[in-house]
Design a protein around this motif. Structure first.
Motif, PDB file in Angstrom:
ATOM      1  N   PRO A 101     -31.415  13.179  37.228  1.00  0.00           N
ATOM      2  CA  PRO A 101     -30.125  12.631  36.802  1.00  0.00           C
ATOM      3  C   PRO A 101     -30.271  11.714  35.582  1.00  0.00           C
ATOM      4  CG  PRO A 101     -30.920  11.460  38.740  1.00  0.00           C
ATOM      5  CD  PRO A 101     -31.905  12.577  38.480  1.00  0.00           C
ATOM      6  N   TYR A 102     -29.264  11.738  34.720  1.00  0.00           N
ATOM      7  CA  TYR A 102     -29.217  10.868  33.554  1.00  0.00           C
ATOM      8  C   TYR A 102     -28.209   9.746  33.796  1.00  0.00           C
ATOM      9  CZ  TYR A 102     -31.931  14.251  30.887  1.00  0.00           C
ATOM     10  OH  TYR A 102     -32.928  15.077  30.440  1.00  0.00           O
ATOM     11  N   LYS A 103     -28.527   8.573  33.246  1.00  0.00           N
ATOM     12  CA  LYS A 103     -27.669   7.397  33.450  1.00  0.00           C
ATOM     13  C   LYS A 103     -26.630   7.297  32.335  1.00  0.00           C
ATOM     14  CE  LYS A 103     -29.116   3.160  32.607  1.00  0.00           C
ATOM     15  NZ  LYS A 103     -29.819   1.857  32.732  1.00  0.00           N
ATOM     16  N   PHE A 104     -25.366   7.164  32.745  1.00  0.00           N
ATOM     17  CA  PHE A 104     -24.266   6.930  31.818  1.00  0.00           C
ATOM     18  C   PHE A 104     -23.704   5.539  32.108  1.00  0.00           C
ATOM     19  CE2 PHE A 104     -24.713  11.439  32.281  1.00  0.00           C
ATOM     20  CZ  PHE A 104     -24.446  11.963  31.034  1.00  0.00           C
ATOM     21  N   CYS A 105     -23.598   4.707  31.082  1.00  0.00           N
ATOM     22  CA  CYS A 105     -23.089   3.346  31.253  1.00  0.00           C
ATOM     23  C   CYS A 105     -22.381   2.937  29.968  1.00  0.00           C
ATOM     24  CB  CYS A 105     -24.216   2.374  31.600  1.00  0.00           C
ATOM     25  SG  CYS A 105     -25.511   2.292  30.346  1.00  0.00           S
ATOM     26  N   ALA A 106     -21.911   1.685  29.918  1.00  0.00           N
ATOM     27  CA  ALA A 106     -21.135   1.225  28.761  1.00  0.00           C
ATOM     28  C   ALA A 106     -21.958   1.277  27.481  1.00  0.00           C
ATOM     29  CB  ALA A 106     -20.627  -0.190  29.003  1.00  0.00           C
ATOM     30  N   ASN A 107     -23.274   1.105  27.592  1.00  0.00           N
ATOM     31  CA  ASN A 107     -24.132   1.126  26.407  1.00  0.00           C
ATOM     32  C   ASN A 107     -24.781   2.479  26.160  1.00  0.00           C
ATOM     33  OD1 ASN A 107     -23.698  -1.609  25.811  1.00  0.00           O
ATOM     34  ND2 ASN A 107     -25.285  -2.255  27.240  1.00  0.00           N
ATOM     35  N   SER A 108     -24.499   3.439  27.031  1.00  0.00           N
ATOM     36  CA  SER A 108     -25.063   4.784  26.863  1.00  0.00           C
ATOM     37  C   SER A 108     -24.110   5.783  27.498  1.00  0.00           C
ATOM     38  CB  SER A 108     -26.454   4.859  27.513  1.00  0.00           C
ATOM     39  OG  SER A 108     -27.037   6.121  27.319  1.00  0.00           O
ATOM     40  N   THR A 109     -23.080   6.163  26.751  1.00  0.00           N
ATOM     41  CA  THR A 109     -22.014   6.986  27.322  1.00  0.00           C
ATOM     42  C   THR A 109     -22.281   8.476  27.197  1.00  0.00           C
ATOM     43  OG1 THR A 109     -20.770   7.015  25.244  1.00  0.00           O
ATOM     44  CG2 THR A 109     -20.311   5.207  26.790  1.00  0.00           C
ATOM     45  N   TRP A 110     -23.331   8.869  26.453  1.00  0.00           N
ATOM     46  CA  TRP A 110     -23.571  10.294  26.280  1.00  0.00           C
ATOM     47  C   TRP A 110     -25.052  10.584  26.123  1.00  0.00           C
ATOM     48  CZ3 TRP A 110     -26.021  11.025  21.661  1.00  0.00           C
ATOM     49  CH2 TRP A 110     -25.779  10.086  20.653  1.00  0.00           C
ATOM     50  N   TRP A 111     -25.400  11.835  26.433  1.00  0.00           N
ATOM     51  CA  TRP A 111     -26.742  12.367  26.215  1.00  0.00           C
ATOM     52  C   TRP A 111     -26.591  13.700  25.497  1.00  0.00           C
ATOM     53  CZ3 TRP A 111     -31.293   9.896  27.533  1.00  0.00           C
ATOM     54  CH2 TRP A 111     -31.175   8.772  28.374  1.00  0.00           C
ATOM     55  N   ASN A 112     -27.560  14.012  24.633  1.00  0.00           N
ATOM     56  CA  ASN A 112     -27.477  15.311  23.966  1.00  0.00           C
ATOM     57  C   ASN A 112     -28.854  15.914  23.767  1.00  0.00           C
ATOM     58  OD1 ASN A 112     -28.692  14.272  21.619  1.00  0.00           O
ATOM     59  ND2 ASN A 112     -26.735  13.802  20.683  1.00  0.00           N
ATOM     60  N   TYR A 113     -28.834  17.203  23.503  1.00  0.00           N
ATOM     61  CA  TYR A 113     -30.035  17.922  23.094  1.00  0.00           C
ATOM     62  C   TYR A 113     -29.878  18.211  21.610  1.00  0.00           C
ATOM     63  CZ  TYR A 113     -30.967  18.513  28.066  1.00  0.00           C
ATOM     64  OH  TYR A 113     -31.217  18.265  29.404  1.00  0.00           O
ATOM     65  N   ARG A 114     -30.587  17.421  20.807  1.00  0.00           N
ATOM     66  CA  ARG A 114     -30.406  17.522  19.350  1.00  0.00           C
ATOM     67  C   ARG A 114     -30.808  18.893  18.840  1.00  0.00           C
ATOM     68  NH1 ARG A 114     -33.494  13.961  16.189  1.00  0.00           N
ATOM     69  NH2 ARG A 114     -31.903  14.049  14.566  1.00  0.00           N
ATOM     70  N   ARG A 115     -31.857  19.446  19.422  1.00  0.00           N
ATOM     71  CA  ARG A 115     -32.323  20.767  19.016  1.00  0.00           C
ATOM     72  C   ARG A 115     -32.127  21.740  20.167  1.00  0.00           C
ATOM     73  NH1 ARG A 115     -38.049  20.139  15.807  1.00  0.00           N
ATOM     74  NH2 ARG A 115     -37.220  19.407  13.818  1.00  0.00           N
ATOM     75  N   PHE A 116     -30.881  21.946  20.529  1.00  0.00           N
ATOM     76  CA  PHE A 116     -30.626  22.852  21.639  1.00  0.00           C
ATOM     77  C   PHE A 116     -31.146  24.248  21.314  1.00  0.00           C
ATOM     78  CE2 PHE A 116     -28.423  25.532  24.571  1.00  0.00           C
ATOM     79  CZ  PHE A 116     -28.289  24.757  25.715  1.00  0.00           C
TER      80      PHE A 116
END
Length: 313
Positions: A101-116
């Motif tokens: 699981p990835y953490k989503f919070c006020a200082n980290s609202t998104w995650w991405n795969y830059r080189r999908f």
């Protein structure tokens, strides 16, 4: 606080059909509509651009709820993202981990795969009729430090169902700037709902943030929200100065240290200058005093050729 396990999953899998894919502008984020998974609001985003000299497709997941979470409250989500092979599904390209699981919070609202995946590989069968299909599949969504949020919606001025938390903010700014509603005339209900929702997200961000919270990540979040809102072409002249000022907080600590150091250097320079001025004033006094003494002495003084004879004539 121990994580609370969800009772159900409102949506385990969501598909986003990206049409007119070839027309997407490079280095600009494009977002899906907001959807709900386990009472949380999410949206996907993509952009095409150059990463380390390679043209790549970036895909990410953003939590629309994390932005307003208090300190210490987090959403944990395990998910996978997929670019669908529209001819043979088993060949679809997937990234993610069902057990991580990835953490989503006020200082980290998104995650991405830059080189999908490289753009050179993003052709048939991933693109059919200029359409790309992207899926997100959730395996778990849990909460830390708070109860699962709800997203009640209400009608806003007969323009569409908007999240209730946005409505007071929208009513306030529309009373100040009636032109906002004028900009929605002759627009589809779907467009108006999207534009108002995006505006509500920006207003909520600004309301919940303090100047000290505008670190690099927060500035990036606001930048993405603002870029999306600008695409609505709503009159934002009244809001732009404040947003630009908030975005200018990026690197604020470095800037304030530089200002502090320059102020200290200025004090030292001014002190040195004042000392030099005092020395100059003292030197000018000495020059004037010496000049007067010279005049007085010269009155009773006749210069002689010391080698000449005195004589008596």
């Amino acid at each position: 606080m121990k994580n609370k396990e969800p009772k159900d999953m409102t949506c385990k899998k969501m598909a986003w059909t990206v049409r007119n894919f070839s027309t997407l502008t490079f280095n600009i984020r494009y977002y899906s509509e907001v959807f709900t998974a386990n009472h949380c609001a999410w949206r996907l985003f993509i952009y095409r651009g150059e990463i380390d000299n390679d043209m790549s497709l970036t895909i990410g997941l953003e939590s629309a709820d994390a932005l307003s979470l208090p300190q210490g409250c987090n959403i944990w989500a395990a998910y996978k993202l997929t670019v669908v092979d529209q001819i043979s599904r088993k060949n679809s390209r997937t990234h993610g981990d069902a057990d991580k699981p990835y953490k989503f919070c006020a200082n980290s609202t998104w995650w991405n795969y830059r080189r999908f995946m490289p753009l050179s590989e993003l052709q048939k069968p991933y693109i059919q009729n200029d359409t790309c299909m992207i899926e997100v599949e959730f395996f778990s969504v849990t909460f830390e430090g708070f109860e699962p949020p709800s997203h009640p919606k209400d009608d806003f001025k007969d323009l569409g169902k908007i999240e209730k938390s946005f409505i007071p903010l929208l009513e306030e700014v529309c009373s100040w700037h009636p032109s906002l509603l004028d900009c929605t005339k002759n627009k589809s209900r779907r467009f108006t709902k999207w534009a108002l929702t995006t505006l509500g997200q920006v207003l909520q961000f600004l309301k919940n943030k303090k100047w000290k919270d505008m670190n690099e990540e927060a500035c990036e979040q606001l930048q993405h929200l603002w870029e999306e809102l600008e695409m609505s072409r709503v009159d934002l002249s009244w809001l732009e100065p404040l947003v630009k000022s908030a975005l200018n907080m990026k690197g604020y600590d470095e800037k304030i240290e530089k200002v502090k150091k320059l102020k200290q250097n200025l004090v030292v320079a001014e002190t040195e200058m004042n000392m030099i001025k005092e020395k100059l004033a003292h030197a000018e006094q000495n020059v004037e005093k010496t000049r007067k003494e010279l005049v007085n002495v010269e009155e009773d003084f006749e210069e002689k050729d010391l080698e000449a004879k005195i004589g008596y004539g």
